[in-house]
Write a protein that holds these residues in place. Structure first.
Motif, PDB file in Angstrom:
ATOM      1  N   ILE A 125      32.827  35.805  38.568  1.00  0.00           N
ATOM      2  CA  ILE A 125      32.975  36.492  39.757  1.00  0.00           C
ATOM      3  C   ILE A 125      33.607  37.956  39.544  1.00  0.00           C
ATOM      4  O   ILE A 125      33.304  38.832  39.974  1.00  0.00           O
ATOM      5  CB  ILE A 125      33.725  36.137  40.815  1.00  0.00           C
ATOM      6  N   TYR A 126      34.788  37.948  38.471  1.00  0.00           N
ATOM      7  CA  TYR A 126      35.369  39.250  38.035  1.00  0.00           C
ATOM      8  C   TYR A 126      34.421  39.847  36.826  1.00  0.00           C
ATOM      9  O   TYR A 126      35.060  40.883  36.442  1.00  0.00           O
ATOM     10  CB  TYR A 126      36.626  39.008  37.761  1.00  0.00           C
ATOM     11  N   LEU A 152      41.170  43.639  40.272  1.00  0.00           N
ATOM     12  CA  LEU A 152      41.020  43.014  39.030  1.00  0.00           C
ATOM     13  C   LEU A 152      39.446  42.793  38.729  1.00  0.00           C
ATOM     14  O   LEU A 152      39.271  42.383  37.576  1.00  0.00           O
ATOM     15  CB  LEU A 152      41.419  41.773  39.166  1.00  0.00           C
ATOM     16  N   LYS A 153      38.537  43.549  39.350  1.00  0.00           N
ATOM     17  CA  LYS A 153      37.158  43.487  39.004  1.00  0.00           C
ATOM     18  C   LYS A 153      37.025  43.881  37.705  1.00  0.00           C
ATOM     19  O   LYS A 153      37.669  45.035  37.272  1.00  0.00           O
ATOM     20  CB  LYS A 153      36.238  44.158  40.034  1.00  0.00           C
ATOM     21  N   GLY A 154      36.255  43.217  36.697  1.00  0.00           N
ATOM     22  CA  GLY A 154      36.144  43.729  35.360  1.00  0.00           C
ATOM     23  C   GLY A 154      37.307  43.531  34.379  1.00  0.00           C
ATOM     24  O   GLY A 154      37.276  43.719  33.198  1.00  0.00           O
ATOM     25  N   ARG A 347      46.171  45.021  33.268  1.00  0.00           N
ATOM     26  CA  ARG A 347      44.943  45.828  33.079  1.00  0.00           C
ATOM     27  C   ARG A 347      45.173  46.456  31.761  1.00  0.00           C
ATOM     28  O   ARG A 347      44.178  46.639  30.761  1.00  0.00           O
ATOM     29  CB  ARG A 347      44.510  46.592  33.950  1.00  0.00           C
ATOM     30  N   ALA A 348      46.380  46.875  31.409  1.00  0.00           N
ATOM     31  CA  ALA A 348      46.787  47.556  30.126  1.00  0.00           C
ATOM     32  C   ALA A 348      46.911  46.518  29.044  1.00  0.00           C
ATOM     33  O   ALA A 348      46.932  46.923  27.933  1.00  0.00           O
ATOM     34  CB  ALA A 348      48.008  48.361  30.168  1.00  0.00           C
ATOM     35  N   PRO A 357      46.067  36.232  39.021  1.00  0.00           N
ATOM     36  CA  PRO A 357      45.679  36.265  40.393  1.00  0.00           C
ATOM     37  C   PRO A 357      44.198  36.625  40.542  1.00  0.00           C
ATOM     38  O   PRO A 357      43.510  37.265  39.607  1.00  0.00           O
ATOM     39  CB  PRO A 357      46.551  37.607  40.807  1.00  0.00           C
ATOM     40  N   GLY A 358      43.809  36.014  41.653  1.00  0.00           N
ATOM     41  CA  GLY A 358      42.345  36.420  42.243  1.00  0.00           C
ATOM     42  C   GLY A 358      41.576  35.245  42.238  1.00  0.00           C
ATOM     43  O   GLY A 358      40.385  35.191  42.629  1.00  0.00           O
TER      44      GLY A 358
END
Length: 889
Positions: A125-126, A152-154, A347-348, A357-358
């Motif tokens: 999904i992500y 958080l997509k990707g 993300r970094a 999360p998510g």
């Protein structure tokens, strides 16, 4: 799967017969886990009661009482929001929930498959979203769910795993199989409670625990720590750990991470969360730092812990905070529980959050209808454990099928309960019981995506001790899968089993449910987990360098105040014992001593301003004093100090030994019980009604011994690190301030000119025996000043206290943050002992016969303690400025 065989009823088995006589029948249609029907007890329970024997069955009532005492002594609690944040004692039932070996093999395989599938779904999904493209998962169910986090997509976690702990709720059905009722992927709770349950119940049924070869739990927790510790740390900061420095090459980063070790923290919403006890228990058991969102800060996309010495980098966050509250910058802007900038740090690649999360959209009950096809797509195999039949009403065909086939069913909310519902009345869920779907057809048609229809699946009934009988309640088993860091999963051999509350169709701790220990039986002898790969015990090389435990700013504040509250309670108890023990019996009592008693009881918080004074009526004064002692009196007296001490100790429980912690709890609980037994009609209005004076004094005596034990534990059971020094400093600041007040009030009122006042002050300084040995027969001021002010070896001598306090202040690491910049070192906030008035100056009397120098010294010391406390708070308990960061390389 067939049920475990039952033992036929045997007249020669008196224990089984005794158990069956006490057992009540379960409701029709539900599997009886005990199997107490005409066919006899099921095999696990027959063996259990055989080990207990008739005497053991007859003693179950005493065992239940022992269990309740242990829960109280250990401080096991569960916060219920309906109680306005109040903590209830943990609800644990006596009899365990037993899972046969054959059943467990089925459960284990099925849960591993479910965990693998859940992680694959979140990754898809992500990532590529092939499930959405192929129509195997409706886009509306995912994107409409608040658990899907668009920021958080990707995102790709450093280790490739979105989930490291997956919990699966299981029902044992009437056919003997196991059905999945729910998945818990966001912040799976209950592992800590499961271990606490095991520690309590296994000690009560030690023989049965051994004979039935119950599988142990600690290996699962060791696996969790090992998994978190080996997770990639992401891109580390530069060589000096300074934010903003270029990141090193990946190989260098791995080497640096391996050399420095991971800094793992457990992120909790705080003390008012329903499962806060579990958070503190887990952090202590796993040996990681318990933090709240305000303890963490993000600088240049790196997460840091605010510590006593500055900011220290965090590598891994084991999260117990719901997704939406994690980052107020990108998620819920009103969240005060999260860490601003956390998602950007993820993300970094500079921090790994577990679970990522998510994944909350996987917890929707609507997911059950789609997982069989998804499993075939992603895993190439069918589901080993069926899911409860469910229909998401957002799909027209599914809604029509459910409404046509079912007359009654459970109406479940598709999305989390926090979302608004477009109708009046109670919220959806199993707790509402079965619903006639015809009554809901119109409302479902208006907002179909909000509804999920779930078929009735009668839960098995587990035995429950309801002395003198064995009742039963509906049971649900939660099983935990833990990622092993190598692409596989390990299942904790046990779980968190909950029973429904009385008259409740749903299993819920919030609705009055309870928990039971879960015993997974084995045919193999128990064996402990293997030790980790050995290090240097054989002399193969240099051993690991121990790194001091980080002391977060919040922990530092609670350590400081734990010391102050413990000392404050001890001083107040000593004062109360002396006042109540001597106020009526002293033949040498005079008005100056009464004035001192009245002023000190208010100065120390034992009575509120305006309370009756002893000169007016000793009887009314004493009744008011006794009434204010209890925690429920609404005044900051002894009971409230004990409660505050418990609260501060709860926040630093990972620093305290079990005996230390239990003594702190016992001091509060025992004193509360003793005061309730000694007083009737007590209130904070100045009237205690009737009270048993000897029992009140006995309660204070017992509390005094417990507080002395706490003081001993602080001195003998704690590492001499900065945490201990903070506690020491808090104690000594409180001690100097209080004893200075005692001496100043006695001197100013002239009470030391009378034997009763002289003796009282010696008692308050806990120096009576030493004084009488050193100065037999003397009651003069020069000797008193020498002993309680000048003498450096007296643990309550003011100058000795100051000298020791200055030393410990100098041993606290100076803060690296601007909070300490430009300020004098902490020891300089206190005068050196050699600069203070000497013995001759303190013995001088002015023209009115007053000891002015002594009174001024006491006033000065009291003021200095207040200023020093404020200065420590400003320097160490908050790091709000730009970091002058002190971090490990």
């Amino acid at each position: 799967m067939p049920l475990q065989p039952s033992l036929p009823f045997d007249e020669s088995a008196p224990a089984a017969e005794a158990a069956m006589r006490r057992a009540r029948a379960v409701p029709p249609g539900h599997l009886d886990e005990l199997g107490a029907g005409a066919g006899g007890l099921r095999e696990p329970w027959a063996g259990f009661f055989q080990v207990l024997g008739e005497d053991g069955i007859g003693a179950l009532g005493q065992q239940a009482a022992a269990m309740a005492r242990q829960i109280r002594d250990n401080g096991v609690t569960y916060n219920v929001y309906a109680d306005n944040g109040g903590a209830r004692a943990w609800a644990l039932d006596l009899l365990p929930f037993m899972v046969a070996e054959e059943d467990w093999l089925q459960i284990e395989r099925g849960v591993i498959q479910r965990a693998t599938l859940a992680n694959a779904v979140v990754a898809d999904i992500y990532g590529p979203q092939t499930l959405l493209a192929k129509g195997l998962l409706p886009a509306g169910l995912v994107f409409g769910h608040p658990g899907y986090l668009r920021p958080l997509k990707g995102y790709q976690p450093p280790d490739g795993n979105f989930l490291h702990i997956v919990a699966v709720d299981l029902a044992h059905t009437a056919e003997g199989g196991w059905t999945v009722m729910a998945h818990r992927t966001e912040t799976p709770s209950g592992m800590g409670y499961a271990l606490e349950n095991r520690l309590i119940i296994s000690s009560l049924f030690a023989d049965a625990f051994r004979e039935l070869r119950v599988r142990r739990l600690p290996a699962a927790f060791a696996q969790l720590v090992a998994t978190l510790a080996q997770l990639p740390a992401g891109r580390l900061s530069g060589p000096a750990g300074v934010p903003g420095a270029p990141p090193p090459r990946a190989a260098d980063a791995s080497a640096a991470a391996a050399a420095a070790g991971k800094h793992i923290v457990l992120l909790t919403p705080g003390p008012y969360n329903e499962t806060y006890f579990e958070h503190t228990f887990l952090a202590r058991y796993l040996g990681i730092t318990l933090v709240e969102g305000k303890d963490l800060t993000v600088r240049n996309d790196v997460v840091y812990l605010k510590t006593l010495a500055g900011l220290e980098r965090v590598d891994v966050i084991l999260r117990r905070l719901d997704d939406a509250y994690c980052d107020p910058v990108e998620l819920r802007q009103d969240s005060t529980l999260g860490v601003p900038g956390l998602l950007q740090a993820m993300r970094a690649g500079n921090v790994l959050v577990s679970n990522v999360p998510g994944s909350g959209f996987l917890e929707t009950p609507a997911i059950h209808g789609f997982l069989p096809a998804i499993a075939r797509e992603l895993l190439g195999e069918p589901l080993l454990l069926p899911g409860v039949p469910s229909w998401w009403c957002g799909e027209d065909s599914a809604r029509a099928q459910a409404l046509d086939q079912l007359g009654e069913a459970f109406l479940m909310p598709t999305y989390p309960r926090g979302m608004a519902q477009p109708w009046e009345g109670p919220r959806l869920g199993m707790e509402r019981g079965l619903q006639r779907l015809a009554d809901w057809r119109e409302r479902i048609g208006q907002v179909p995506d909000l509804f999920t229809i779930q078929a009735d699946l009668p839960l098995s009934h587990a035995p429950r001790w309801e002395g003198p009988q064995i009742g039963s309640r509906a049971a649900m088993l939660r099983v935990y899968a833990i990622a092993d860091g190598r692409g596989g999963w390990q299942v904790m051999p046990g779980g968190f089993t909950r029973l429904a509350g009385e008259g409740q169709p749903a299993v819920s701790m919030q609705l009055g449910g309870s928990s039971v220990d879960t015993w997974v039986l084995s045919s193999q002898p128990p064996h402990g987990p293997a030790l980790a790969a050995a290090t240097t015990l054989g002399g193969a090389g240099p051993g690991p360098v121990a790194k001091p435990l980080a002391v977060s700013s919040r922990a530092a504040e609670n350590l400081f105040w734990a010391g102050r509250y413990a000392e404050r309670a001890e001083n107040n108890v000593r004062l109360c014992r002396l006042v109540l023990g001597s106020i009526e019996s002293s033949d040498e009592r005079d008005d100056s001593v009464l004035d001192v008693i009245g002023e000190l009881t208010q100065a120390c918080g034992l009575l509120p301003p305006g309370a009756p004074q002893p000169r007016a009526s000793l009887r009314v004064f004493e009744r008011s004093l006794v009434a204010a002692l209890a925690e429920s009196a609404g005044w900051t007296s002894v009971g409230q100090n004990l409660a505050s001490h418990v609260h501060a100790a709860t926040e630093i429980r990972n620093r305290l030994s079990n005996d230390h912690w239990r003594t702190i709890l016992a001091a509060r609980n025992d004193f509360g019980d003793a005061m309730a037994a000694a007083c009737t009609g007590a209130s904070g209005s100045g009237d205690c009604g009737y009270y048993d004076r000897p029992r009140v004094l006995a309660a204070l005596d017992h509390l005094g011994m417990q507080l002395a034990a706490i003081s001993g534990a602080q001195g003998d059971r704690m590492m001499r690190d900065e945490a201990w020094r903070l506690l020491f400093i808090g104690r000594h600041i409180e001690r100097v301030g209080t004893l200075s007040t005692f001496l100043e009030v006695f001197t100013r009122h002239g009470a030391l000119m009378h034997r009763s006042g002289f003796d009282l002050l010696l008692h308050l300084f806990d120096s009576t025996l030493t004084f009488r040995a050193l100065y037999p027969g003397r009651t003069d001021m020069p000797a008193l000043i020498e002993q309680i002010v000048i003498e450096p070896t007296n643990p309550r001598g003011l100058y000795g206290l100051l000298a020791r306090l200055r030393v410990k202040l100098g041993q606290i690491t100076p803060p690296a943050s601007p909070a300490g910049g430009g300020r004098a070192p902490l020891p300089q906030w206190l005068p050196a002992v050699e600069t203070l008035p000497g013995w001759e100056a303190l013995c001088e009397r002015d023209g009115r016969g007053q000891y002015t120098n002594l009174v001024q010294l006491c006033d000065r010391l009291g003021g200095l303690m207040a200023q020093l406390s404020d200065e420590i708070s400003a320097r160490y308990f908050s790091h709000a400025g730009v970091a002058g960061v002190r971090v490990r390389p």
